[in-house]
Design a protein around this motif. Sequence first.
Motif, short mmCIF file in Angstrom:
data_model
loop_
_atom_site.label_atom_id
_atom_site.label_comp_id
_atom_site.label_asym_id
_atom_site.label_seq_id
_atom_site.Cartn_x
_atom_site.Cartn_y
_atom_site.Cartn_z
N ARG A 50 11.21 77.50 -14.20
CA ARG A 50 9.94 77.68 -13.48
C ARG A 50 9.26 76.33 -13.27
NH1 ARG A 50 9.42 82.73 -16.42
NH2 ARG A 50 8.33 81.65 -18.07
N ASP A 54 8.18 74.81 -9.74
CA ASP A 54 6.79 74.38 -9.54
C ASP A 54 6.73 72.92 -9.08
OD1 ASP A 54 5.85 76.88 -10.32
OD2 ASP A 54 5.40 76.25 -12.38
N GLN A 63 3.78 77.45 -1.96
CA GLN A 63 3.33 78.36 -3.01
C GLN A 63 4.50 79.20 -3.50
OE1 GLN A 63 0.08 78.53 -4.16
NE2 GLN A 63 -0.25 76.75 -2.85
N ILE A 64 4.44 79.64 -4.73
CA ILE A 64 5.46 80.55 -5.27
C ILE A 64 5.40 81.86 -4.48
CG2 ILE A 64 6.22 81.84 -7.32
CD1 ILE A 64 6.63 78.74 -7.42
N ASP A 65 6.55 82.34 -4.06
CA ASP A 65 6.67 83.58 -3.30
C ASP A 65 6.53 84.75 -4.27
OD1 ASP A 65 7.35 85.68 -1.61
OD2 ASP A 65 9.18 84.74 -0.88
N SER A 66 5.47 85.56 -4.12
CA SER A 66 5.22 86.65 -5.08
C SER A 66 6.11 87.87 -4.85
CB SER A 66 3.76 87.06 -5.03
OG SER A 66 3.42 87.54 -3.74
N GLU A 67 6.66 88.04 -3.66
CA GLU A 67 7.45 89.24 -3.36
C GLU A 67 8.67 89.41 -4.27
OE1 GLU A 67 9.82 91.11 0.43
OE2 GLU A 67 8.00 89.97 0.82
N LEU A 69 9.11 88.21 -7.30
CA LEU A 69 8.79 88.07 -8.73
C LEU A 69 9.14 89.31 -9.55
CD1 LEU A 69 5.43 86.07 -8.71
CD2 LEU A 69 7.64 85.31 -9.62
N PRO A 70 8.85 90.54 -9.07
CA PRO A 70 9.20 91.71 -9.89
C PRO A 70 10.70 91.84 -10.15
CG PRO A 70 7.67 92.32 -8.15
CD PRO A 70 8.10 90.91 -7.88
N HIS A 73 13.06 86.81 -9.68
CA HIS A 73 13.39 85.64 -8.88
C HIS A 73 12.11 84.82 -8.69
CE1 HIS A 73 17.10 87.73 -6.90
NE2 HIS A 73 17.09 87.83 -8.22
N TYR A 74 12.11 83.62 -9.25
CA TYR A 74 10.97 82.72 -9.16
C TYR A 74 11.32 81.70 -8.09
CZ TYR A 74 7.00 79.99 -10.92
OH TYR A 74 5.80 79.34 -11.06
N ILE A 76 10.35 79.58 -4.04
CA ILE A 76 9.55 79.23 -2.87
C ILE A 76 10.47 79.38 -1.66
CG2 ILE A 76 7.98 77.69 -4.09
CD1 ILE A 76 9.50 75.31 -2.95
#
Length: 118
Positions: A50, A54, A63-67, A69-70, A73-74, A76
Amino acid sequence: MSTDPTRRAAFITGLRDLADFIEAHPGIPVPRQSTPITYFPKQTTDAEMRAEIDRIADLCGAQIDSEPLPYGHYMITLPFGPLRYEIAAILADARARYDALSSYHDSVSPDSDPEHAA
């Protein structure tokens, strides 16, 4: 983590060569969907991966792609028309889920009898 200058130059040259090839051959198809080019950092701890993502996000102003994340997959994503440059870390929990699912791979065989085909 820095990129080897020779590898970086070869990658850039390859991208340009591909673009020139596609441009010179208008009859060949190109993908209909968005096409990713993905960089994965070295697999280490989740915290280290991470931190690397970052760091790269800061360099790119992304920005980190939030889609994703669940799904563990961390990442951009940098869009370039129909191309996407992705920088992604697959975190330990997601790798463990994939390994568990894949452990059944050779345990199940489809019925190849045509009479049982739907």
